[in-house]
Design a protein around this motif. Structure first.
Motif, PDB file in Angstrom:
ATOM      1  N   ARG A   4       0.830  -1.198   0.000  1.00 30.64           N
ATOM      2  CA  ARG A   4       0.000   0.000   0.000  1.00 30.64           C
ATOM      3  C   ARG A   4       0.873   1.261   0.000  1.00 30.64           C
ATOM      4  O   ARG A   4       0.562   2.235  -0.659  1.00 30.64           O
ATOM      5  N   MET A   5       1.955   1.278   0.693  1.00 29.47           N
ATOM      6  CA  MET A   5       2.865   2.399   0.724  1.00 29.47           C
ATOM      7  C   MET A   5       3.512   2.610  -0.637  1.00 29.47           C
ATOM      8  O   MET A   5       3.673   3.735  -1.071  1.00 29.47           O
ATOM      9  N   ILE A   6       3.841   1.515  -1.264  1.00 26.20           N
ATOM     10  CA  ILE A   6       4.432   1.618  -2.593  1.00 26.20           C
ATOM     11  C   ILE A   6       3.421   2.218  -3.548  1.00 26.20           C
ATOM     12  O   ILE A   6       3.749   3.069  -4.361  1.00 26.20           O
ATOM     13  N   LYS A   7       2.164   1.768  -3.423  1.00 28.33           N
ATOM     14  CA  LYS A   7       1.138   2.324  -4.294  1.00 28.33           C
ATOM     15  C   LYS A   7       0.983   3.813  -4.043  1.00 28.33           C
ATOM     16  O   LYS A   7       0.807   4.578  -4.971  1.00 28.33           O
ATOM     17  N   ILE A   8       1.049   4.201  -2.835  1.00 26.88           N
ATOM     18  CA  ILE A   8       0.912   5.615  -2.519  1.00 26.88           C
ATOM     19  C   ILE A   8       2.115   6.378  -3.083  1.00 26.88           C
ATOM     20  O   ILE A   8       1.962   7.416  -3.697  1.00 26.88           O
ATOM     21  N   LYS A   9       3.268   5.812  -2.904  1.00 25.42           N
ATOM     22  CA  LYS A   9       4.446   6.465  -3.440  1.00 25.42           C
ATOM     23  C   LYS A   9       4.374   6.506  -4.963  1.00 25.42           C
ATOM     24  O   LYS A   9       4.757   7.485  -5.578  1.00 25.42           O
ATOM     25  N   ARG A  10       3.890   5.433  -5.524  1.00 27.44           N
ATOM     26  CA  ARG A  10       3.755   5.373  -6.970  1.00 27.44           C
ATOM     27  C   ARG A  10       2.736   6.430  -7.420  1.00 27.44           C
ATOM     28  O   ARG A  10       2.930   7.129  -8.422  1.00 27.44           O
ATOM     29  N   ARG A  11       1.620   6.535  -6.683  1.00 29.94           N
ATOM     30  CA  ARG A  11       0.599   7.526  -7.003  1.00 29.94           C
ATOM     31  C   ARG A  11       1.180   8.942  -6.860  1.00 29.94           C
ATOM     32  O   ARG A  11       0.906   9.815  -7.681  1.00 29.94           O
ATOM     33  N   GLU A  12       1.958   9.159  -5.836  1.00 37.40           N
ATOM     34  CA  GLU A  12       2.582  10.457  -5.641  1.00 37.40           C
ATOM     35  C   GLU A  12       3.549  10.758  -6.778  1.00 37.40           C
ATOM     36  O   GLU A  12       3.624  11.896  -7.256  1.00 37.40           O
ATOM     37  N   LYS A  13       4.283   9.734  -7.213  1.00 39.03           N
ATOM     38  CA  LYS A  13       5.199   9.916  -8.338  1.00 39.03           C
ATOM     39  C   LYS A  13       4.435  10.308  -9.592  1.00 39.03           C
ATOM     40  O   LYS A  13       4.862  11.184 -10.337  1.00 39.03           O
ATOM     41  N   ILE A  14       3.317   9.659  -9.804  1.00 41.63           N
ATOM     42  CA  ILE A  14       2.506   9.973 -10.989  1.00 41.63           C
ATOM     43  C   ILE A  14       1.979  11.399 -10.889  1.00 41.63           C
ATOM     44  O   ILE A  14       2.038  12.166 -11.851  1.00 41.63           O
ATOM     45  N   ILE A  15       1.498  11.769  -9.708  1.00 43.26           N
ATOM     46  CA  ILE A  15       0.964  13.140  -9.528  1.00 43.26           C
ATOM     47  C   ILE A  15       2.080  14.160  -9.721  1.00 43.26           C
ATOM     48  O   ILE A  15       1.899  15.180 -10.386  1.00 43.26           O
ATOM     49  N   ILE A  16       3.231  13.891  -9.151  1.00 43.55           N
ATOM     50  CA  ILE A  16       4.372  14.802  -9.308  1.00 43.55           C
ATOM     51  C   ILE A  16       4.778  14.876 -10.776  1.00 43.55           C
ATOM     52  O   ILE A  16       5.028  15.964 -11.304  1.00 43.55           O
ATOM     53  N   ALA A  17       4.845  13.733 -11.432  1.00 40.53           N
ATOM     54  CA  ALA A  17       5.222  13.704 -12.843  1.00 40.53           C
ATOM     55  C   ALA A  17       4.206  14.478 -13.686  1.00 40.53           C
ATOM     56  O   ALA A  17       4.575  15.261 -14.581  1.00 40.53           O
ATOM     57  N   VAL A  18       2.920  14.260 -13.413  1.00 42.64           N
ATOM     58  CA  VAL A  18       1.875  14.981 -14.162  1.00 42.64           C
ATOM     59  C   VAL A  18       1.966  16.471 -13.875  1.00 42.64           C
ATOM     60  O   VAL A  18       1.879  17.312 -14.786  1.00 42.64           O
ATOM     61  N   THR A  19       2.158  16.835 -12.605  1.00 42.64           N
ATOM     62  CA  THR A  19       2.273  18.248 -12.241  1.00 42.64           C
ATOM     63  C   THR A  19       3.481  18.883 -12.920  1.00 42.64           C
ATOM     64  O   THR A  19       3.387  19.978 -13.491  1.00 42.64           O
ATOM     65  N   ILE A  25       4.778  22.162 -19.741  1.00 45.23           N
ATOM     66  CA  ILE A  25       3.954  22.527 -20.911  1.00 45.23           C
ATOM     67  C   ILE A  25       3.543  23.990 -20.813  1.00 45.23           C
ATOM     68  O   ILE A  25       3.608  24.734 -21.797  1.00 45.23           O
ATOM     69  N   PHE A  26       3.121  24.443 -19.623  1.00 41.46           N
ATOM     70  CA  PHE A  26       2.712  25.835 -19.423  1.00 41.46           C
ATOM     71  C   PHE A  26       3.877  26.788 -19.709  1.00 41.46           C
ATOM     72  O   PHE A  26       3.720  27.788 -20.413  1.00 41.46           O
ATOM     73  N   LEU A  27       5.064  26.468 -19.167  1.00 41.81           N
ATOM     74  CA  LEU A  27       6.240  27.320 -19.385  1.00 41.81           C
ATOM     75  C   LEU A  27       6.649  27.332 -20.863  1.00 41.81           C
ATOM     76  O   LEU A  27       6.985  28.382 -21.417  1.00 41.81           O
ATOM     77  N   ALA A  28       6.625  26.171 -21.493  1.00 45.10           N
ATOM     78  CA  ALA A  28       6.971  26.100 -22.913  1.00 45.10           C
ATOM     79  C   ALA A  28       5.987  26.926 -23.736  1.00 45.10           C
ATOM     80  O   ALA A  28       6.376  27.670 -24.654  1.00 45.10           O
ATOM     81  N   GLU A  29       4.714  26.798 -23.398  1.00 43.15           N
ATOM     82  CA  GLU A  29       3.689  27.565 -24.119  1.00 43.15           C
ATOM     83  C   GLU A  29       3.924  29.061 -23.928  1.00 43.15           C
ATOM     84  O   GLU A  29       3.837  29.840 -24.858  1.00 43.15           O
ATOM     85  N   ARG A  30       4.260  29.461 -22.711  1.00 46.69           N
ATOM     86  CA  ARG A  30       4.513  30.865 -22.410  1.00 46.69           C
ATOM     87  C   ARG A  30       5.702  31.401 -23.209  1.00 46.69           C
ATOM     88  O   ARG A  30       5.623  32.473 -23.806  1.00 46.69           O
ATOM     89  N   PHE A  31       6.807  30.681 -23.204  1.00 47.34           N
ATOM     90  CA  PHE A  31       8.003  31.157 -23.891  1.00 47.34           C
ATOM     91  C   PHE A  31       7.837  31.177 -25.397  1.00 47.34           C
ATOM     92  O   PHE A  31       8.215  32.141 -26.055  1.00 47.34           O
ATOM     93  N   PHE A  32       7.300  30.134 -25.950  1.00 48.87           N
ATOM     94  CA  PHE A  32       7.222  30.030 -27.401  1.00 48.87           C
ATOM     95  C   PHE A  32       6.075  30.844 -27.990  1.00 48.87           C
ATOM     96  O   PHE A  32       6.260  31.568 -28.961  1.00 48.87           O
ATOM     97  N   THR A  33       4.906  30.783 -27.412  1.00 47.79           N
ATOM     98  CA  THR A  33       3.763  31.475 -28.017  1.00 47.79           C
ATOM     99  C   THR A  33       3.799  32.977 -27.769  1.00 47.79           C
ATOM    100  O   THR A  33       3.262  33.734 -28.569  1.00 47.79           O
ATOM    101  N   THR A  34       4.430  33.418 -26.670  1.00 48.00           N
ATOM    102  CA  THR A  34       4.527  34.856 -26.435  1.00 48.00           C
ATOM    103  C   THR A  34       5.330  35.505 -27.556  1.00 48.00           C
ATOM    104  O   THR A  34       4.937  36.542 -28.091  1.00 48.00           O
ATOM    105  N   GLY A  35       6.434  34.929 -27.922  1.00 54.18           N
ATOM    106  CA  GLY A  35       7.242  35.460 -29.027  1.00 54.18           C
ATOM    107  C   GLY A  35       6.479  35.439 -30.336  1.00 54.18           C
ATOM    108  O   GLY A  35       6.527  36.391 -31.119  1.00 54.18           O
ATOM    109  N   ILE A  36       5.767  34.376 -30.566  1.00 46.48           N
ATOM    110  CA  ILE A  36       4.994  34.263 -31.802  1.00 46.48           C
ATOM    111  C   ILE A  36       3.871  35.294 -31.813  1.00 46.48           C
ATOM    112  O   ILE A  36       3.621  35.939 -32.836  1.00 46.48           O
ATOM    113  N   LYS A  37       3.205  35.485 -30.669  1.00 47.40           N
ATOM    114  CA  LYS A  37       2.122  36.469 -30.583  1.00 47.40           C
ATOM    115  C   LYS A  37       2.654  37.874 -30.839  1.00 47.40           C
ATOM    116  O   LYS A  37       2.023  38.664 -31.541  1.00 47.40           O
TER     117      LYS A  37
END
Length: 179
Positions: A4-19, A25-37
């Motif tokens: 169960r702890m491993i699952k929680i750690k695994r879930r936390e890893k997934i949440i951290i990875a997704v975050t 993605i947000f930073l890339a969008e900001r840097f690249f699209t701001t220049g294009i805009k």
């Protein structure tokens, strides 16, 4: 429980990875699209300026024939320089018109033979002797100032003609500048 702890750690890893993925993605969008805009805004502005210049050019092109016909109308005046005698005649005619309209009696109107030379212009002079009442004198001075020609009084002498001082003698030098 250890699973169960491993699952929680695994879930936390997934949440951290997704975050982290979303932040990247947000930073890339900001840097690249701001220049294009910014580039798109600049290009849009440049396009509007070019369109406006094109409209102005088209309006000028549309009026080209009218402009050329107007130019041809005035072209003879642009190419020939006025002769001194023409300028003097026009000058004297203007002084005569001013004296007549103001009621000044002209006793003598004599132009100078040779014009004075300035930088880029000639100065023509005429001596005027006349008689006028006070009202006529003021009218004369106003009309000289209001003339469409570049007329100037270089000197003026005013003296009463008789003891009643209702009529004045005028002795003046009038000049005009001509290009």
């Amino acid at each position: 429980e250890s699973r169960r702890m491993i699952k929680i750690k695994r879930r936390e890893k997934i949440i951290i990875a997704v975050t982290v993925g979303i932040v990247l993605i947000f930073l890339a969008e900001r840097f690249f699209t701001t220049g294009i805009k910014e580039k798109a805004k600049k290009a849009s502005l440049e396009t509007r300026v070019a369109e406006e210049k094109l409209k102005q050019g088209l309006n000028i092109e549309k009026d080209k024939d009218l402009i050329q016909s107007e130019y041809k109308t005035y072209e003879p005046y642009l190419k020939q320089e006025p002769q001194d005698t023409d300028v003097v005649a026009k000058f004297l005619k203007e002084i005569e018109n001013i004296t007549q309209s103001s009621g000044v009696l002209v006793l003598n109107l004599t132009p100078e033979n040779m014009p004075g030379k300035g930088e880029g212009y000639k100065k023509f002079r005429a001596d005027l002797k006349g008689e006028a009442s006070l009202d006529q004198l003021f009218s004369f001075l106003y009309r000289i100032q209001d003339s469409r020609l570049l007329i100037k009084l270089d000197k003026i002498s005013i003296a009463p003609k008789d003891e009643s001082a209702s009529t004045f003698r005028i002795d003046t030098t009038i000049s005009i500048a001509s290009l």
